[in-house]
Design an enzyme around this catalytic site. Structure first.
Site, PDB file in Angstrom:
ATOM      1  N   SER A   1       0.875  -0.946  -0.183  1.00 30.87           N
ATOM      2  CA  SER A   1      -0.111   0.108  -0.118  1.00 30.87           C
ATOM      3  C   SER A   1       0.464   1.081   0.418  1.00 30.87           C
ATOM      4  O   SER A   1       1.850   1.466  -1.219  1.00 30.87           O
ATOM      5  CB  SER A   1      -1.292   0.173   0.975  1.00 30.87           C
ATOM      6  OG  SER A   1      -1.631   1.018   0.853  1.00 30.87           O
TER       7      SER A   1
ATOM      8  N   ASP B   1      -8.106  -2.715  -6.996  1.00 32.06           N
ATOM      9  CA  ASP B   1      -7.836  -2.652  -6.304  1.00 32.06           C
ATOM     10  C   ASP B   1      -9.256  -1.915  -5.233  1.00 32.06           C
ATOM     11  O   ASP B   1      -9.580  -1.013  -5.950  1.00 32.06           O
ATOM     12  CB  ASP B   1      -6.652  -2.106  -6.458  1.00 32.06           C
ATOM     13  CG  ASP B   1      -5.961  -1.206  -4.671  1.00 32.06           C
ATOM     14  OD1 ASP B   1      -4.935  -2.113  -4.227  1.00 32.06           O
ATOM     15  OD2 ASP B   1      -6.505  -0.359  -3.754  1.00 32.06           O
TER      16      ASP B   1
ATOM     17  N   HIS C   1      -7.231  -5.921  -1.290  1.00 28.99           N
ATOM     18  CA  HIS C   1      -6.036  -4.672  -1.050  1.00 28.99           C
ATOM     19  C   HIS C   1      -4.549  -4.609  -0.753  1.00 28.99           C
ATOM     20  O   HIS C   1      -5.326  -5.059   0.386  1.00 28.99           O
ATOM     21  CB  HIS C   1      -6.531  -3.503  -0.442  1.00 28.99           C
ATOM     22  CG  HIS C   1      -5.313  -2.208  -0.543  1.00 28.99           C
ATOM     23  ND1 HIS C   1      -4.624  -1.529  -2.003  1.00 28.99           N
ATOM     24  CD2 HIS C   1      -4.391  -1.913   0.313  1.00 28.99           C
ATOM     25  CE1 HIS C   1      -4.246  -0.385  -1.213  1.00 28.99           C
ATOM     26  NE2 HIS C   1      -3.940  -0.598   0.048  1.00 28.99           N
TER      27      HIS C   1
END
Length: 392
Positions: free
Chosen positions: A179, A275, A342
């Site tokens: 991330s 995502d 994610h």
């Protein structure tokens, strides 16, 4: 509109459409104690609240004693003083608020059965407490709010400390992260290589860090505005590659689609075309959905209307257009799934297990290892035309 809440909430949604389902299992974890780097404060390398940075280290052994994985934690960003002040009161902005122990799983696991290629390497998890993907560096302290913007100094200080603990003898090294940590991996990849021995095989693996310069459902550039405010507030421009910032606005060099062409160190990209964080925040930020009509769709794709499905599909098309627009590179690898999720390489069930997502019959762990050790290249995009239901 404050970016605080959406930037700190990374949704791992359980979504369903008429595609294959993957069940990503959860295994045991290795518990590793935290090291607080008190000496870093002398360099001004501190968290948002002025506390020292920290990391977790599990030592390698046997054939992995001269090999290193450095994992950069994620957790969004702060793009204004109020947001950064809020973060400074929690673990994402202060080492005083961090848990003293951390779970090491997935790519950081020490068990051969679950991480066969890297289980005996030195494995490090760097705590994230600057809110800028380790790019900030403002000398002047915000004395009124007692805020420090020093992410780039944190990265440098921890790398220097790890040098004394063994990276000076490294033969193999991987910088990775998920991330905001995946973005940090891309932004700091060449710097990472410069801080290691010339003889070492150094590569980078970015998980869920390819944040698209995409439009909202209203056609506006919310994420672009957010990145502009992050770069300006944190003084990040000086820590972005000058080859990029010399030809475009510095904040645009926060987007992987613009910065990757300038990255010289071999880079592997793991990402979902759909995502979930980007769908939930870049495409449909909360302020554009005051009636919460997208909430059920965000939670489960099976709840989406036809028009919502088409909007999400269009986002995937734009993602692939940007990705395919990258300059070709034989040293680059990528594993792009259709999972509407994610991040995941810290999850053993996602990284390497019988139920892991596969492309060309390989798990992510296998694809990364083959690419890293140069046994085989891996550049593959999931051909599925819709988002997969990946149960985490």
């Amino acid at each position: 509109m404050s970016f605080k809440r959406i930037a700190l909430t990374f949704v791992l949604a359980l979504l369903a459409v008429s595609c294959t389902t993957h069940v990503l299992g959860v295994g045991d974890a290795l518990i590793v104690n935290m090291t607080i780097l008190q000496s870093a404060t002398a360099q001004g390398a501190v968290c948002l609240d002025g506390s020292p940075p920290a990391y977790h280290l599990d030592r390698g052994h046997g054939s992995g004693v001269r090999s290193w994985i450095i994992f950069l934690e994620g957790g969004g960003w702060c793009n204004n003083t109020a947001d950064c002040l809020y973060r400074s009161t929690m673990h994402l902005g202060s080492s005083k608020q961090m848990n003293q122990q951390s779970n090491f799983t997935g790519i950081l696991y020490n068990r051969f059965e679950d991480n066969p290629e890297f289980y005996n390497w030195n494995r490090v998890k760097v705590k994230y407490c600057d809110g800028s993907s380790f790019t900030s560096d403002v000398e002047q302290v915000d004395t009124e709010n007692k805020l420090y913007f020093r992410g780039a100094r944190i990265f440098k200080a921890i790398m220097e400390d790890l040098w004394s603990k063994g990276t000076k003898n490294a033969e193999n090294a991987i910088l990775t992260g998920s991330s905001a940590g995946g973005l940090a991996t891309i932004l700091n990849c060449d710097k990472f290589k410069s801080l290691l021995p010339n003889v070492a095989r150094v590569k980078c693996v970015a998980d869920a860090g390819f944040f698209l310069d995409g439009k909202t459902i209203a056609g506006t550039s919310y994420i672009e505005e957010t990145y502009r405010s992050i770069v300006n507030l944190h003084g990040s421009a000086k820590n972005l590659p000058s080859a990029c910032t010399s030809v475009m606005e510095p904040s645009l060099c926060f987007f992987p689609q613009n910065i990757i062409p300038y990255v010289q160190t071999p880079l592997f990209i793991i990402n979902s075309i759909y995502d979930s964080w980007q769908i939930n925040n870049t495409l449909v930020p909360r302020y554009l959905d005051p009636e919460l009509v997208w909430d059920h769709c965000k939670a489960h794709l099976s709840n989406c209307t036809l028009s919502q499905h088409l909007i999400i599909q269009d986002f995937g098309v734009e993602f692939l257009k940007a990705f395919n627009g990258l300059t070709p590179s034989f040293t680059r690898g990528y594993f792009l799934t259709s999972c509407h999720t994610h991040l995941g390489i810290l999850q053993t069930g996602f990284w390497f297990s019988p139920t892991s997502p596969r492309l060309l019959h390989k798990t992510i762990g296998e694809a990364v290892a083959d690419w890293y050790f140069e046994r085989a290249g891996f550049q593959y995009i999931d051909p599925y035309p819709c988002a997969r239901d990946c149960k985490v």
